[in-house]
Design a protein around this motif. Sequence first.
Motif, PDB file in Angstrom:
ATOM      1  N   ALA A  83     -45.686 -70.501  49.275  1.00  0.00           N
ATOM      2  CA  ALA A  83     -44.553 -70.972  48.469  1.00  0.00           C
ATOM      3  C   ALA A  83     -43.899 -72.223  49.043  1.00  0.00           C
ATOM      4  O   ALA A  83     -43.507 -73.120  48.298  1.00  0.00           O
ATOM      5  CB  ALA A  83     -43.514 -69.859  48.337  1.00  0.00           C
ATOM      6  N   LEU A  84     -43.781 -72.294  50.370  1.00  0.00           N
ATOM      7  CA  LEU A  84     -42.994 -73.364  50.970  1.00  0.00           C
ATOM      8  C   LEU A  84     -43.799 -74.372  51.788  1.00  0.00           C
ATOM      9  O   LEU A  84     -43.249 -75.362  52.254  1.00  0.00           O
ATOM     10  CB  LEU A  84     -41.895 -72.761  51.847  1.00  0.00           C
ATOM     11  N   LEU A  85     -45.107 -74.125  51.947  1.00  0.00           N
ATOM     12  CA  LEU A  85     -45.920 -75.044  52.740  1.00  0.00           C
ATOM     13  C   LEU A  85     -47.181 -75.519  52.028  1.00  0.00           C
ATOM     14  O   LEU A  85     -47.752 -76.543  52.415  1.00  0.00           O
ATOM     15  CB  LEU A  85     -46.329 -74.382  54.067  1.00  0.00           C
ATOM     16  N   GLU A  86     -47.671 -74.774  51.038  1.00  0.00           N
ATOM     17  CA  GLU A  86     -48.979 -75.068  50.472  1.00  0.00           C
ATOM     18  C   GLU A  86     -48.954 -75.486  49.003  1.00  0.00           C
ATOM     19  O   GLU A  86     -49.372 -76.577  48.665  1.00  0.00           O
ATOM     20  CB  GLU A  86     -49.899 -73.854  50.649  1.00  0.00           C
ATOM     21  N   LEU A  87     -48.514 -74.601  48.104  1.00  0.00           N
ATOM     22  CA  LEU A  87     -48.648 -74.875  46.680  1.00  0.00           C
ATOM     23  C   LEU A  87     -47.366 -74.746  45.880  1.00  0.00           C
ATOM     24  O   LEU A  87     -47.342 -74.973  44.690  1.00  0.00           O
ATOM     25  CB  LEU A  87     -49.702 -73.939  46.066  1.00  0.00           C
ATOM     26  N   GLY A  88     -46.278 -74.403  46.549  1.00  0.00           N
ATOM     27  CA  GLY A  88     -45.005 -74.244  45.856  1.00  0.00           C
ATOM     28  C   GLY A  88     -44.359 -75.570  45.505  1.00  0.00           C
ATOM     29  O   GLY A  88     -44.746 -76.626  46.000  1.00  0.00           O
ATOM     30  N   ALA A  89     -43.356 -75.498  44.661  1.00  0.00           N
ATOM     31  CA  ALA A  89     -42.655 -76.702  44.214  1.00  0.00           C
ATOM     32  C   ALA A  89     -41.629 -77.188  45.231  1.00  0.00           C
ATOM     33  O   ALA A  89     -41.177 -78.323  45.157  1.00  0.00           O
ATOM     34  CB  ALA A  89     -41.969 -76.428  42.882  1.00  0.00           C
ATOM     35  N   LEU A  90     -41.257 -76.335  46.168  1.00  0.00           N
ATOM     36  CA  LEU A  90     -40.346 -76.724  47.244  1.00  0.00           C
ATOM     37  C   LEU A  90     -41.109 -76.710  48.557  1.00  0.00           C
ATOM     38  O   LEU A  90     -41.891 -75.806  48.818  1.00  0.00           O
ATOM     39  CB  LEU A  90     -39.163 -75.752  47.328  1.00  0.00           C
TER      40      LEU A  90
END
Length: 135
Positions: A83-90
């Motif tokens: 979510a926060l390092l690979e494919l998330g928007a944030l």
Amino acid sequence: MAHHKRMSPFAVPYLPGEGSASERAFDIEAGYLPVRKPVDGGTEPQDDAHLYFMLHRAMYPQARRKLVFWLNGGPGCSSFDGALLELGALRIQRNGSLALARPGYAWNEYADVVYVDQPLSLIHISEPTRQEAIS
């Protein structure tokens, strides 16, 4: 909130380290999902076993909505890595702040994405018995 006008009990208006949630083109929802069914047909779960989730709504919702569930693999590997390092928007920045991913780099552009943290979490952890502690 972003472009959705409905308010969910799981709505996350802003995140720590986020500059301004109004810059976001999508809504975030998060919370705990009970894992076990309620006791005797009631509404309360059997225990405090739960899974934590975060939902990033699609930036450009389509007439036919798509839903993606993201589970990172391996013991001790949180889905929030995705979510926060690979494919998330944030994305978490080196200084600890959050920034929006560059256009084309977030999976929630055209689909809602649910990040589910696992393994199972228990709010109340009991002391192990002597036998459990030995094994």
